[in-house]
Structures are given as structure tokens and as C-alpha cells.
Design an enzyme around this catalytic site. Structure first.
Site, PDB file in Angstrom:
ATOM      1  N   GLY A   1       0.802  -1.216   0.000  1.00 58.03           N
ATOM      2  CA  GLY A   1       0.000   0.000   0.000  1.00 58.03           C
ATOM      3  C   GLY A   1       0.837   1.269   0.000  1.00 58.03           C
TER       4      GLY A   1
ATOM      5  N   VAL B   1       0.247  -2.808  10.888  1.00 51.41           N
ATOM      6  CA  VAL B   1       1.387  -2.151  10.250  1.00 51.41           C
ATOM      7  C   VAL B   1       1.101  -0.665  10.062  1.00 51.41           C
ATOM      8  CG1 VAL B   1       2.752  -2.018   8.132  1.00 51.41           C
ATOM      9  CG2 VAL B   1       2.195  -4.251   9.142  1.00 51.41           C
ATOM     10  N   GLY B   2      -0.099  -0.385   9.589  1.00 49.29           N
ATOM     11  CA  GLY B   2      -0.466   1.026   9.445  1.00 49.29           C
ATOM     12  C   GLY B   2       0.138   1.679   8.226  1.00 49.29           C
TER      13      GLY B   2
ATOM     14  N   CYS C   1      -8.527  -0.436   4.592  1.00 52.32           N
ATOM     15  CA  CYS C   1      -7.513  -0.781   5.582  1.00 52.32           C
ATOM     16  C   CYS C   1      -8.031  -0.440   6.971  1.00 52.32           C
ATOM     17  CB  CYS C   1      -6.207  -0.032   5.336  1.00 52.32           C
ATOM     18  SG  CYS C   1      -4.984  -0.366   6.619  1.00 52.32           S
TER      19      CYS C   1
ATOM     20  N   ASN D   1     -10.274  -7.428   2.382  1.00 47.99           N
ATOM     21  CA  ASN D   1      -9.203  -6.920   3.219  1.00 47.99           C
ATOM     22  C   ASN D   1      -9.330  -7.601   4.584  1.00 47.99           C
ATOM     23  OD1 ASN D   1      -7.131  -5.230   4.338  1.00 47.99           O
ATOM     24  ND2 ASN D   1      -7.671  -3.692   2.817  1.00 47.99           N
TER      25      ASN D   1
ATOM     26  N   THR E   1      -1.285 -13.680   3.507  1.00 48.42           N
ATOM     27  CA  THR E   1      -0.541 -14.122   4.680  1.00 48.42           C
ATOM     28  C   THR E   1       0.217 -15.431   4.473  1.00 48.42           C
ATOM     29  OG1 THR E   1      -2.228 -13.033   5.990  1.00 48.42           O
ATOM     30  CG2 THR E   1      -0.839 -14.588   7.146  1.00 48.42           C
TER      31      THR E   1
END
Ligand SMILES: Cc1cc2nc3c(=O)[nH]c(=O)nc-3n(C[C@H](O)[C@H](O)[C@H](O)COP(=O)(O)OP(=O)(O)OC[C@H]3O[C@@H](n4cnc5c(N)ncnc54)[C@H](O)[C@@H]3O)c2cc1C
Ligand SMILES: Cc1cc2nc3c(=O)[nH]c(=O)nc-3n(C[C@H](O)[C@H](O)[C@H](O)COP(=O)(O)OP(=O)(O)OC[C@H]3O[C@@H](n4cnc5c(N)ncnc54)[C@H](O)[C@@H]3O)c2cc1C
Ligand SMILES: Cc1cc2nc3c(=O)[nH]c(=O)nc-3n(C[C@H](O)[C@H](O)[C@H](O)COP(=O)(O)O)c2cc1C
Ligand SMILES: Cc1cc2nc3c(=O)[nH]c(=O)nc-3n(C[C@H](O)[C@H](O)[C@H](O)COP(=O)(O)O)c2cc1C
Ligand code: FES
Ligand code: FES
Lengths: 303, 258, 303, 258
Positions: free
Chosen positions: A46, A71-72, A130, A192, A266
Site C-alpha cells: 500500500g 502495520v499502518g 484498511c 481486506n 498471509t
């Protein structure tokens, strides 16, 4: 030889097995393990307009058959990408799709315009889902008006393939899918991560710095599969499916449910070579089931 | 870009070093790539309902002729416990080699290597690989008690070994930072390397910084991928948030925010 | 000795460890394994006004760290319960809460009125969240007006403890919780199952007769925990938490997140004695952490 | 209400009977409750990442003196496969005894027991426990080939054994319903019992119904709990949907909708 080619609007994928955003870096990290031209494509990490440091440590927690991340959207911003990363990856013989994130519609537009300049990026994945940061657009992704608005505005400035990535944290994901379809999205991708949480009973503290984070991995597969099936039945545009795919059977299930392309997320952390393996096993499956063209699998659920 | 691998190894040895540490040696059926001290492997834990992700362990010894590598595994939680129960002959999947190695000392350097807990592994690997005379290399190992130390006497051909224990049951009493090798001044060393508990490394870094000695530490934190794609394993540094798995695990303390 | 007593409105629980609806039958099945008076209570199998055969076989599919079910509220109806089951269980020295299901508000009301006659049932759990059948009320449970309406009408006819069970298949569960609180619910319980799906890649058929079903088990724990935490922060009434609890640590995490009482569901299938074990381990935990009263754990997350 | 248990057993024997069937014998450290033919255990599959629920298996033999019970496990999928890999000495958790047993024959009854696949287990258990003279008991076992039959010759002291194979490699050629013991008329039997693949049992039930002979079958289906609380294991019957785990697994064919 079976035919694995699929098309999403203008994007031709040599096969439907791609890697999900945030789990394959900027593709070059995966090139340490395999030739990137083997897979259908990479949905790059992203990106935001400006540099983002992301959230504080700890950012991940293992959960039953899955993990939470917070993670952000750490990334160096689009300019850094264009100058330092794009040149290195642009000649990979595969689809590179950039994952676009903003906190305002203007952010999304500005970012899209920058990406539009890049010849070898023929599609964007608009992340309005997100759960970990405001800039991840989940505020847009959980309501129809929000999703419509950002899709409409981005569509105005972008002619290449526009994929909108949907949040599963909603009551009716097919309504959101229909809303973005109405505004001209060429495809939707889902899901997501699910907003989740983990606590350490001994310390009585949250395991993530942000308290809540995004759940991914096989744990979510049954829900993700249901959503892909619902959305595929609700819209006419192609669906890109993901959520807990760990092997070829999982990938095939998503295709049977209606996904034209699937993303491995993942699972890459456990097995960086998984996508390559799945392509092989998909071919074997098609041989075994006498399916010539992979598109015949899509939506092929028998009821 | 360095080639990385996912491969099954066969366990050839799994022996307890003390109550909680095990030496696990695994063998590949093909040639190993070059592997350097400080690098690590990400190990799949077989047959456990509770464990989803791999677990990272430093590489302890490599035998390029035998295609074996080994690690020292300390039982911390469920995954490390399960791993120490694996039997010779069983297979284990590794992603490797991961991470950046320590900066090698130059041939005239005098170096100090400080290890605590499972941090002993990369320190001994480095001592062996550094290619220095044993008089140039001090290895200082800390543990709570004599029993918590593992037997590393055979490393005395590569280094001078020093011990610290909190209860004084082996070597000097106290933390490594209270050991005479450490307190007698770090300036005599050209390079200091440390691996162990966070608190220990921070204490070492503080003194090394004050005395302005080159110092590298190897960090451990929670990793999901181990090869730089998930961005979970970050350490805040002078250059922003860096990934411990790819930008580290070895960091020069100058770059850290300690 | 630690004090394990908790109170939800008028309901006194000798300890906060109870069994979830649909996973402990009508309590007597569990009495084959342990003395029912050990646990805090039983949330009995979902009842409807009339007999229901439930859905066709197959009704379950194993999933990663979880399972899907499509039972569809099979039960013999409230009259059968009152005549044949209630007499057998009414003297268990524990709380018996009946799980009430309808497809119309009138159903819910009629059922509640019947239950009101029963002395030893001092509370109902209003299920507005079963994803598997229309009669499960999920239509009510996924919108605020729907949830408010059914709660309000049932409240009018019921004075004992009214617990409303919430669906996790919504964008914002705390909004629904606040809505039912406004209408006089004495507590909320959450979560019910997540709508999911499973496909057999080889036969290309759905694994459940109903195509979709409800996902439960440890897979959903991180999401359920997050929802309990959000709801506990949004309402003043007590919260009853569940979703994937497999051991004492899980139960404690739900309490730290804000649950006064927890329900053990799917885990009972794996270990019918689990609730008994968790009570023991909860006591040990409290001893170890020097907590005298279990209510001090509730909402005790440290941030 | 019958008391049921959750307990760890130690595996005392795990031996292959043929390519896909294994005999697994487990031992309890306490006295077993009464256990009857037709009842089953629900087994936890250890150490498998993929398996969440227990797996049900019929009880094959019980030794009340030794506190052992055994089952015949056929490899069908992941769980049964994993179970057949368990080593003697390991522990396995069982929920037991589950389900209703077959109706015992009276002492003068002539009975026919028909087993196919892993359905052999409860049939042999019943043959042994019925307490009849071997002349009163016909056991008819069907399989695809000779290799698919397991060796049960020692049961010839309880019953007369008959075999059918699809390829004729052992006993008569064809399905059990084509075997002379079956085709020569069922009326000579007072009770017929069957356990095996669905198709086999339905074919048997059809004839038994036509000839109006008492017939019980033991059903297998997907179970989550095994003790009557989940309502996943239903069979549509004349009395509505019943649970195979508690109302069965043994059903009189009169009650079924076959
Ligand atoms: C680069 C690197 C090299 C390592 N080298 C070694 C080695 O050589 N020998 C060795 O024994 N261990 C080493 N470790 C640590 C090892 O990875 C952990 O001990 C292991 O992952 C724990 O797994 P577990 O399943 O036993 O613990 P879990 O059951 O997952 O966790 C137990 C507890 O420990 C915490 N925890 C787990 N791992 C870490 C971590 N990495 N940092 C902080 N807290 C953690 C968890 O949050 C939890 O509270 C290394 C770690 C890294 C990142
Ligand atoms: C009361 C009862 C008694 C049984 N007794 C025996 C016995 O004595 N010996 C024996 O070998 N087996 C017996 N079984 C069957 C046994 O439970 C299954 O073979 C086993 O659960 C399969 O697990 P798995 O993990 O190997 O298969 P999975 O990997 O879970 O499944 C493989 C495939 O088989 C299907 N399947 C699995 N179990 C069943 C089932 N019960 N009915 C229909 N389809 C199914 C699955 O849907 C899947 O398609 C019995 C079952 C029941 C209900
Ligand atoms: C560590 C991590 C980081 C992620 N970062 C992003 C991201 O930047 N943009 C995005 O759209 N999705 C991101 N995702 C979501 C994944 O792309 C994917 O939608 C989700 O993980 C579900 O798929 P999976 O279960 O196969 O992982 C991230 C997921 C993980 C685990
Ligand atoms: C087989 C099955 C049947 C269920 N039936 C009901 C029901 O009748 N009423 C209800 O409110 N919830 C029902 N539930 C939901 C559970 O009570 C619980 O909310 C859910 O399973 C989540 O908890 P768990 O993960 O601990 O199982 C059922 C769940 C399962 C697995
Ligand atoms: S562990 Fe994934 S980036 Fe370091
Ligand atoms: S398996 Fe649960 S009721 Fe039969």
C-alpha cells in the site's frame, strides 16, 4: 496444455495466481525466491502520497490459524516509489498493480494521477478498506456513499484498470460492491482484513500497540469465501478473491465461488514459494478435471 | 538482492545443552549458500495446532562440507518448546539465509563479543568465523546461574572465554556489564558485538556510545515473514522505522534510538 | 477463596463460566458428563414457538480452527420444551436461560409470554442473530431499527432478565448494542456466528446443504474479542462475551475486554468438560494475580 | 441419561490390518464402563494443524479386565490418516461411550450380520457379544478385493464367516446382496444387522423390508459433538430428524425413510 490466461478489464494475467498487497512487498523481495514472471501479478505494498512511518511496535500477534497486523501502511510515499523502486521492478514480465491509499478524496486523486504516469503499472487497487489507519480509507469502505464517492472521483482521472478493494467489516458487502460498480470500477477485490484484537491474559495488555488490528489467514477463509460468492452474484464486473488461501484447493474454491483472479496473502509469510506451487497444482487439477480454460472454473460452483 | 531459499532439512541432532537450551542440527541434501554470523533461519513448527507462523532462530554453526547448520533453541513458549521435541530423522522446513550479518572485524582488530541467553549462538559463530587469533577475541557470556550457561569450552581455541553469573556460581558475579572485562574500559577494543536480552544490549550500547567504540547488536523481535514484506518487525532508528529482518537483525548502535 | 459471583441484572451467576446456546443442548446432555450445578449457567438450545425440523443434511463443515454449522434452529417448539424438558432440568442448581427465536415480532412476543410462566427460567436470551434461518431473526439483528423494535416489544411483556444476542455480521456492532440498550435490554450477549461458506474443490459443491452457514470456534476469537471490547465501551449494561473460547486464558481475555459472563460454545464439542476445567483455572489465575473478586477482572484491560 | 466420559487413553497397539485399515488398541488407567456393540468413541486427533474436531470410530473390541478398547480405523482423509500414525505409548483423548447399541438377539434367534468396509468392526463385536452358538450366527463380509478384506478368521468361533468380493478374489463374486447367504432368503433369520457403506445398507434394508425381517443398521455421518448437543448429525426418520449420535447410530430400518 491448459489455458490459464484471465483478463480483468484491460489487464491480462498470464494466470490467476497473484500476490496480495502488503504481503509481497514491492515484488522485488519475492524475486529473491522465484522468478517474478511466473506468477500472474503482484499487488504492491500500500502506497500513500507522503512518507508514513506506520504504527508503533508491536505490530503483529499470532491468532488461531491466523494473525493480526497493525502495520499502518508504512511506506516511503509515492515519490520514493517512483524514483527508487519502480525502475527496479518495471521490467518484470508480470502485472504490477499499485495499492492506493488516502485519508481524503484529494489524496486518492493526487496519488492516482502520479501513478497514471507509470507505463508499466496498468492498474490500481483502490484500498478503501484498511482497518489500521485513517489513511486506509476504511471510513469510505464501510458505507455506500463513501465508497461511491471515492470511486467516482478517482474514475474521473484514471483510464486504466481500476480495482476497488472492499472491506469485510460491513453488514452487506454486495451493496458496497454494487455501489462501486455503478461508479465505474472495473473490478472489485476482496477481502481486506477483519478488525480484530488480541490480549495477553498474563500481562492484561493488548498485544498490538494499536489495540485492534487486521485479521488475516486461514481463520477468515470461510467468511471471505462467502463474501466473494455473494459479491460475484451481485455484480457484473470481475471479482478478485482473497482471504486465507493456503493451497491450491483454497484458490480453486475462491474461483468456483466467482473469483477470476485470486491473491495469496498471509500464506506467503509461511511459504514464499506458495504462489508458484499453486500454479502447478492448479494445472494438475484442471488436467484431472478436464478443464481446458481456467475461466471455466470461475463461478463454477455446482448447486 | 540475495537469493533466499525455502527447503526441507533433515534433523540430524537434537541435544539438550541445559534445562532449557537445545542444540538442533539440520542437514540439507543440496549445497548451502554462503551463510554469515548474524544471519538467521525462519523455521516451520510442525504438527502443532496452536502455531501458525514460523519462528526465527539465529544460525549457530554451519558446515559447508556436510551441508548442515545448527541453532541453539531456548524454550520460551509453545513454538520453541515444540521445536525442541523434534526427533532426528524428521524433516523441518527452513526459510534461509535471512538478515544481514555482523560487520567482520579487520585482521588487526581486537574485539569483544558479549552474549546473553540464546544470544550466545551468533556470538560464538562470529568468534569462529572472524579469522582472528584467539588473543584478539574476548567472548563474555552472561547468565543467571552456572546451570543457565551452556558448555562452550571448545570455543577456547577461537577466543578467550569469560563468564558472568548473577549469583556468582560461574565466573564473576553480576551482569556482563559489571564484569571486569567490561568495566576495565572498552576503548581497548576496536569492535564490540552483542546479542542477548534487550536490557543487556541497551546497557552495553550506552557504555560503548559513551566511550565511542564501534558496536553492533543483534535485535530480536516479533516477525511474521522474516524477509522484509510484512513490515511487522520494525525498530525505530535514526533512518526511520527499519525492518529487523532485512535491515537487521544486526544494527550499529549509532543508528538506533537507544 | 476467590469470589466468582457475578450478577447480570436479577440473574445471579455462581461463576461467570456458562455454556452457549446450541452447543449444550438442554443442559441435561451435559449432565451426562458433569454436575450441572458446577457451572454458572446454561444458555439452552434455541427455541421457537412451533416445532422446526431445521435444515437438510449436511449441516456442518470443519474449517481452519473452526466449523460452519447450518442446523437451522431444529427444536420441538416451546410446548414440547415446557412439557417434556423443563421438568427434568428445572431443579438444576444453576441459571437456565432460554434462547428465544422468531421470524416476526409476534413470534418473539408469544414465545416470551410462554417462557414467562416458567419459575426456574429467570432470563431469556433474545436471539436476533442466527444467520441460518429467517426465524433466527438476523433480519432484526443487522439493523438498528429492527433490533430496537423487537427489543422494545419483548420488553413490554417481560420483566425478568432480558439479554439480547447480537449478530457480528454488521458494520458497527456497538450501534446495535446501544440501540437495544435504549429499548431496555438488561444485557447484551455477543457474538453469534459469522456467516461463512465452504466448498469442496473436488466435487465443486458447497459443503453445507444451505450453501452458507455460521462460523464459530477459535478462528473467530480475535474478531469476537474486538467486538466485546467495543460494545463494553459503548454501553452501560453488562456484556456477555463469547466466540472461540477454548481455554481459561481465552475466557479471561474476554473478561478483560469487558465481559461479565462468558459462554463456552463450540469448544464443548471437543471437550465436554471444558467449562469445569476453566472454572478451576480461573480460580488459579485469580490467586496468582491476587484478584479476590472476579468482577475486578471485568474490563480490566491495561492500556 | 448414561454417564459419559472424557479421558486420556494410552495407545498399546497400532497395527496395519491391510493397506488402509489399522487396528488401534488403547488402554485406560481406570475401569471402563459397560460398552455395547454399536457404540462408538469420539477421538481427538493430536498434533494436526488441519484438524479441529474429533473423529468418531466404532468400538471393535473391549477387554474389561485389561481396561482396553480397540477400533478399526480406515484411512479416509486427513484425520483418520493422522490417527493411524500414532505410536504406542502416546496418549489419545476419547469421549465415550457414545450412541445406542444394537438390540441384542434373544437366545434362540438366528441372526445375519453384514459388514462392509470399516463397518466390519461393530458386526464382529456384536457377533462376539451376542452370546449365541456359532450355528445361529452368519457373518457376511463384503469388500472390493481379497486385499481389502481384513483377517478375521479367529471370529469363526463365534460365527460362520462368509465373504464377498467384487472381483471374486475371496468368497463369492459380487456385492453382499448378491451372495448366496443373502439371496437364499432372509426369512430364515430373526434379526439382520448391517454396517457399512450407505448404498450397501440401503440395498440390504430394501430386501429386509420386503421380506419383513427385523433389521438394524448402523449409520455414519458428519458429527461435530457426538453426544447430542450440536444437532449436526441428523437422519430424517419417520419420527422427524433424529441425531445419529444419540438416537443412533443404530436404527431399525422401519424408522428410516429409506
Ligand atoms: C532474528 C532473531 C533471532 C533469534 N535467534 C534465536 C536463537 O538463536 N535462539 C533462540 O532460542 N531464540 C531466538 N530468537 C527468539 C525466538 O524467535 C523466539 O524465542 C521464538 O520465536 C518464540 O516462539 P515461541 O512459540 O516459543 O513463543 P510464543 O509462545 O510465540 O511466545 C511466548 C512469549 O514470548 C514473546 N515473544 C516471542 N518471540 C519474541 C521475540 N522474538 N521478541 C520478543 N518477544 C517474543 C511472545 O510475545 C509471548 O509473550 C530469535 C529471534 C529473532 C527475531
Ligand atoms: C458413528 C460412526 C462410527 C464410525 N466408525 C468408524 C470405524 O469404526 N472405522 C472407520 O474407519 N471409520 C468410522 N467412521 C467414519 C469415520 O468417522 C470417518 O472416516 C472419519 O471421521 C474421517 O475423518 P478424516 O479426517 O479422515 O476425513 P476428512 O479429511 O475429514 O474427510 C474426508 C472426506 O470424507 C468425508 N467424510 C468424513 N467423515 C464422514 C462421515 N462420517 N460420513 C460421510 N462422509 C464423511 C468428508 O466430508 C470428506 O469429503 C464412523 C463414523 C461414525 C459417524
Ligand atoms: C501484514 C499485512 C499487511 C497488509 N497491508 C495491506 C496493504 O497495504 N494494502 C491492502 O490493501 N491490504 C493489505 N493487507 C491485506 C491483504 O492484502 C489481504 O487483503 C488480507 O491479508 C487477506 O488475505 P490473506 O488472508 O490471504 O492474508 C495486509 C495484510 C497483512 C497481513
Ligand atoms: C452447532 C451450533 C448451534 C448453535 N445454535 C445456536 C442457537 O440455537 N441459538 C443461538 O443464539 N446461538 C447458537 N449458536 C451460536 C453459539 O451460541 C455461539 O454464539 C457461537 O458459536 C460463537 O461461540 P463459539 O465460537 O464459542 O462457538 C450455535 C452454534 C453452533 C456451533
Ligand atoms: S518480519 Fe516481515 S518485514 Fe520483517
Ligand atoms: S454430532 Fe452433535 S448432535 Fe450428533
Amino acid at each position: 496444455m491448459v489455458d490459464l490466461k484471465v483478463k480483468i478489464h484491460d489487464l491480462e494475467f498470464k494466470n490467476p495466481i497473484t500476490l496480495a498487497s502488503g504481503t509481497c512487498g514491492f515484488a522485488r523481495e519475492m524475486a529473491d525466491f522465484f522468478d517474478p514472471s511466473i506468477v500472474g501479478g503482484f499487488f504492491l505494498k500500500g502506497s500513500t502520497l507522503k512518507n508514513r512511518d506506520g504504527n508503533a511496535y508491536p505490530r503483529m500477534a499470532e491468532t488461531p490459524a491466523g494473525m493480526l497486523n497493525a502495520v499502518g501502511l508504512q511506506n516511503k510515499g509515492i515519490d520514493y516509489f517512483i524514483e527508487n523502486i519502480y525502475p527496479e521492478i518495471k521490467d518484470y514480465d508480470t502485472q504490477l498493480i499499485i495499492n492506493v491509499n488516502g485519508s481524503t478524496v484529494e489524496d486518492y486523486i493526487a496519488l492516482t494521477e502520479r501513478v497514471n504516469e507509470l507505463d508499466k503499472i496498468r492498474g490500481i487497487e483502490l484500498n478503501i478498506s484498511c482497518p489500521n489507519v485513517k489513511e486506509g480509507g476504511m471510513a469510505f469502505g464501510v458505507s455506500c456513499p463513501g465508497a461511491e464517492m471515492v470511486t467516482r472521483e478517482v474514475r474521473k482521472v484514471y483510464d486504466k484498470t481500476l480495482i476497488v478493494k472492499l472491506s469485510p467489516n460491513v453488514t452487506d458487502i454486495s451493496e458496497i460492491a454494487k455501489a462501486v460498480e455503478r461508479q465505474g470500477a472495473d473490478a472489485v477485490s476482496l477481502v481486506n482484513t477483519f478488525l480484530g484484537m488480541a490480549i495477553d491474559a498474563e500481562t492484561r495488555k493488548p498485544k498490538l500497540s494499536t489495540i485492534t488490528g487486521g485479521l488475516s489467514g486461514p481463520a477468515i477463509k470461510p467468511i471471505a469465501l462467502r463474501m466473494v460468492w455473494q459479491v460475484a452474484n451481485a455484480v457484473k464486473i470481475p471479482v478478485i478473491g482473497m482471504g486465507g488461501i493456503m493451497n491450491a484447493a483454497d484458490a480453486i474454491e475462491f474461483m468456483l465461488a466467482g473469483a477470476s483472479v485470486v491473491q495469496i496473502g498471509t500464506a506467503v509469510f509461511k511459504d514464499p514459494l506458495l504462489a508458484v506451487q499453486i500454479i502447478k497444482e492448479l494445472e494438475e487439477y484442471m488436467d484431472r478435471h478436464n478443464i481446458q480454460n481456467v475461466n471455466d472454473l470461475v463461478g463454477g460452483l455446482q448447486m | 538482492m540475495t537469493k533466499k531459499f525455502v527447503a526441507n532439512f533433515v534433523v540430524v541432532e537434537n541435544k539438550p545443552l541445559n534445562a532449557t537450551n537445545f542444540l538442533i542440527k539440520v542437514k540439507s541434501d543440496s549445497t548451502l549458500p554462503p551463510i554469515f554470523p548474524g544471519q538467521f533461519v525462519n523455521v516451520e513448527i510442525n504438527d502443532s495446532k496452536e502455531i501458525f507462523l514460523r519462528r526465527p532462530f539465529s544460525i549457530f554453526e554451519v558446515d559447508q562440507k556436510e551441508n548442515t547448520l545448527s541453532m541453539i533453541v531456548k524454550i520460551l513458549g509453545r513454538g520453541s518448546k515444540k521445536l525442541t521435541e523434534i526427533e532426528p530423522g524428521n524433516q523441518v522446513s527452513l526459510v534461509y539465509p535471512l538478515g544481514k550479518s555482523f560487520t567482520y572485524p579487520s585482521s588487526t582488530d581486537k574485539v569483544l563479543l558479549i552474549g546473553g541467553g540464546s544470544g550466545v549462538a551468533p556470538m560464538l559463530f562470529l568468534a569462529k568465523e572472524a579469522g582472528l587469533d584467539k588473543t584478539q577475541v574476548d567472548v563474555l557470556l552472561g547468565a543467571r546461574t552456572k546451570e543457565d550457561h551452556i558448555d562452550v569450552e571448545h570455543y577456547s581455541k577461537y577466543a578467550q572465554l569469560h563468564y558472568a553469573t548473577e549469583d556468582g556460581s560461574k565466573g564473576e558475579k553480576g551482569f556482563v556489564t559489571q564484569h571486569s572485562v567490561f568495566t576495565s574500559g572498552l576503548r581497548k577494543y576496536d569492535k564490540i558485538y552483542a546479542c542477548g536480552p534487550d536490557g543487556m544490549m541497551r546497557a552495553i550500547a550506552k557504555v560503548a556510545k559513551a566511550e565511542d567504540v564501534f558496536c553492533e547488536v543483534s535485535l530480536e523481535n516479533l516477525m511474521a515473514c522474516g524477509f522484509g514484506v510484512c513490515l511487522c518487525c520494525i525498530e525505530p532508528t535514526q533512518k526511520g522505522n527499519l525492518c529487523v529482518c532485512t535491515d537487521g537483525p544486526v544494527f550499529n548502535i549509532k543508528d538506533l534510538k537507544w
